[in-house]
Write an enzyme that holds these catalytic residues in place. Structure first.
Site, PDB file in Angstrom:
ATOM      1  N   GLY A 154     -60.497-163.938 -39.327  1.00 45.96           N
ATOM      2  CA  GLY A 154     -60.001-164.660 -38.151  1.00 45.96           C
ATOM      3  C   GLY A 154     -59.811-166.127 -38.460  1.00 45.96           C
ATOM      4  O   GLY A 154     -59.929-166.548 -39.620  1.00 45.96           O
ATOM      5  N   ASN A 155     -59.506-166.908 -37.441  1.00 39.13           N
ATOM      6  CA  ASN A 155     -59.424-168.359 -37.642  1.00 39.13           C
ATOM      7  C   ASN A 155     -59.970-169.054 -36.403  1.00 39.13           C
ATOM      8  O   ASN A 155     -60.330-168.399 -35.423  1.00 39.13           O
ATOM      9  CB  ASN A 155     -57.992-168.796 -37.968  1.00 39.13           C
ATOM     10  CG  ASN A 155     -57.039-168.507 -36.828  1.00 39.13           C
ATOM     11  OD1 ASN A 155     -57.130-169.089 -35.761  1.00 39.13           O
ATOM     12  ND2 ASN A 155     -56.128-167.570 -37.057  1.00 39.13           N
TER      13      ASN A 155
END
Ligand code: CTP
Length: 399
Positions: free
Chosen positions: A208-209
């Site tokens: 993810g970020n």
């Protein structure tokens, strides 16, 4: 957008009347002039003093008050209103409005106004589901009233069912949406993406970020408030679902691409605020990956570049999250992805970019014009982007 708007808030005698104090408070804090009309039964549940202290306006309860400063107060209020909101609206008031009865200050004001009217019913679930109440609501809807449906939950009777007053945020979102119908994006369809995509590794893990989704949500809400029909394609975020916006939840870059491709049919603009993963695991493990060897190598492959691949006759607006040579890199992205606008932000600054409520951006157009904005809230940045979108849509229409 609520600033300097005159909102007539009608309160009727349902037990949720106390929640009207919260609505009045939030609207007043947002800069609206809130004129309150209470029915007699509402005054038994919450006092005009409470409400009037919150709004700093005179609360009207009696049509025939001899000391009233306006003899035709219902007409004055009806004409002054930018919008009339009744929250909570009892079955009794809904029935009166459907029949055109004007036997108190509130029903008279509604009958006399040309402003849009929003009704947020709250009542016992049997009363709400009674066909007569449903017929009355359908009649009001057909006449152009906006109904904010009640929520499901615990009722005063102790039962759970449909009948609780909608959330205050939902009611306020609806007011903004109704007021925005005359905005400069009225009749336009805007597709916005938000949040950081998640690329699964196995059933319990993903890449993810740090995108919070705040910028994209701010753009979607601002576009709604300016009258646009908005589709928001969002990767998972912890933000509340915005009112009056078609929300399409997705997880991965590929799913986002598919959803965007569907949503852009007939769109006037696509605003890609999402932080889309550039790489995804080549294969997703079917079972949870067990801890074994001291190192683990994941093979990643490129995700689709949504902005580049999605085609159509709409404005394309991209974001460029950069940590160095911000403007130069953003200009390159604008060229490469054939965008109409790019919003460049420096993600190394603490008060700008991921997670925070403010952002410092430069808006760059096709002609290479760079508009360096000061530090603003994400909502303010959203308004600036939409100002530019409105300008470009106007130019496009004029060509
Ligand atoms: N974007 C996209 N599809 C991707 C990656 C990004 O549509 N697979 C969009 C983003 O939503 C953003 C713009 O492209 O509006 C630029 O995103 P950014 O991550 O800054 O650029 P990249 O093209 O991914 O380039 P790099 O990561 O190498 O800087």
């Amino acid at each position: 957008m609520l600033a300097n708007k005159t909102i007539v808030l009608g309160i009727t005698g349902g037990i949720a009347a106390y929640k009207a104090a919260d609505i009045a408070s939030k609207l007043t804090q947002a800069g609206a002039r809130v004129e309150v009309v209470m029915t007699e039964s509402a005054t038994k549940l919450i006092t005009p003093l409470t409400i009037g202290t919150i709004t700093q306006t005179k609360v009207v309860t009696d049509m025939f008050e001899p000391t009233s400063e306006y003899s035709l107060e219902h007409i004055t209020l009806a004409e002054a209103a930018d919008v009339v909101v009744i929250a909570p609206a009892t079955a009794n008031t809904v029935a009166k409005l459907a029949a055109g009865i004007a036997d108190n200050m509130l029903t008279s004001t509604v009958l006399a106004t040309k402003a849009p009217v929003i009704i947020a019913p709250a009542m016992n679930d049997n009363m709400f589901q009674n066909p007569v109440t449903q017929d009355n609501l359908a009649k009001l809807k057909a006449r152009g009233f906006t109904i904010v449906d009640p929520a499901y939950g615990r009722l005063v009777s102790g039962k759970t069912g449909w009948g609780r007053l909608a959330e205050v945020e939902t009611i306020i979102g609806t007011i903004k949406q109704v007021l925005g119908k005359k905005g400069d994006l009225a009749g336009k369809r805007i597709v916005v993406t938000a949040g950081g995509t998640l690329e699964p590794i196995d059933p319990v893990r993903h890449i993810g970020n740090r995108s919070s989704g705040k910028m994209g949500y701010a753009v979607a809400e601002a576009a709604r408030d300016r009258g646009a029909t908005v589709a928001l394609i969002t990767a998972p975020t912890s933000l509340p679902e915005p009112v009056g916006i078609e929300v399409v939840p997705v997880q991965t870059a590929s799913q986002m691409k598919e959803a965007v491709a569907k949503a852009v049919a007939k769109a006037d603009a696509l605003i890609m605020a999402a932080a889309v993963a550039d790489y995804q695991p080549k294969a997703v493990a079917e079972a949870k990956i067990k801890k074994a060897a001291p190192t683990l190598t994941l093979e990643l492959v490129r995700t689709p570049d949504i902005l580049t691949e999605v085609k159509g006759n709409f404005l394309k607006v991209g974001f460029a999250a950069e940590s160095e040579d911000v403007v130069a890199n953003a200009k390159q992205k604008l060229q490469k992805k054939q965008l109409d606008l790019i919003i460049a932000n420096d993600i190394t600054s603490a008060e700008s970019g991921f997670g925070v409520d403010t952002n410092k951006v430069a808006i760059i157009d096709r002609d290479g014009k760079v508009d360096n904005l000061p530090l603003l809230t994400k909502r303010e940045v959203a308004e600036k982007i939409l100002d530019k979108v409105v300008e470009l849509l106007g130019k496009k229409a004029g060509r």
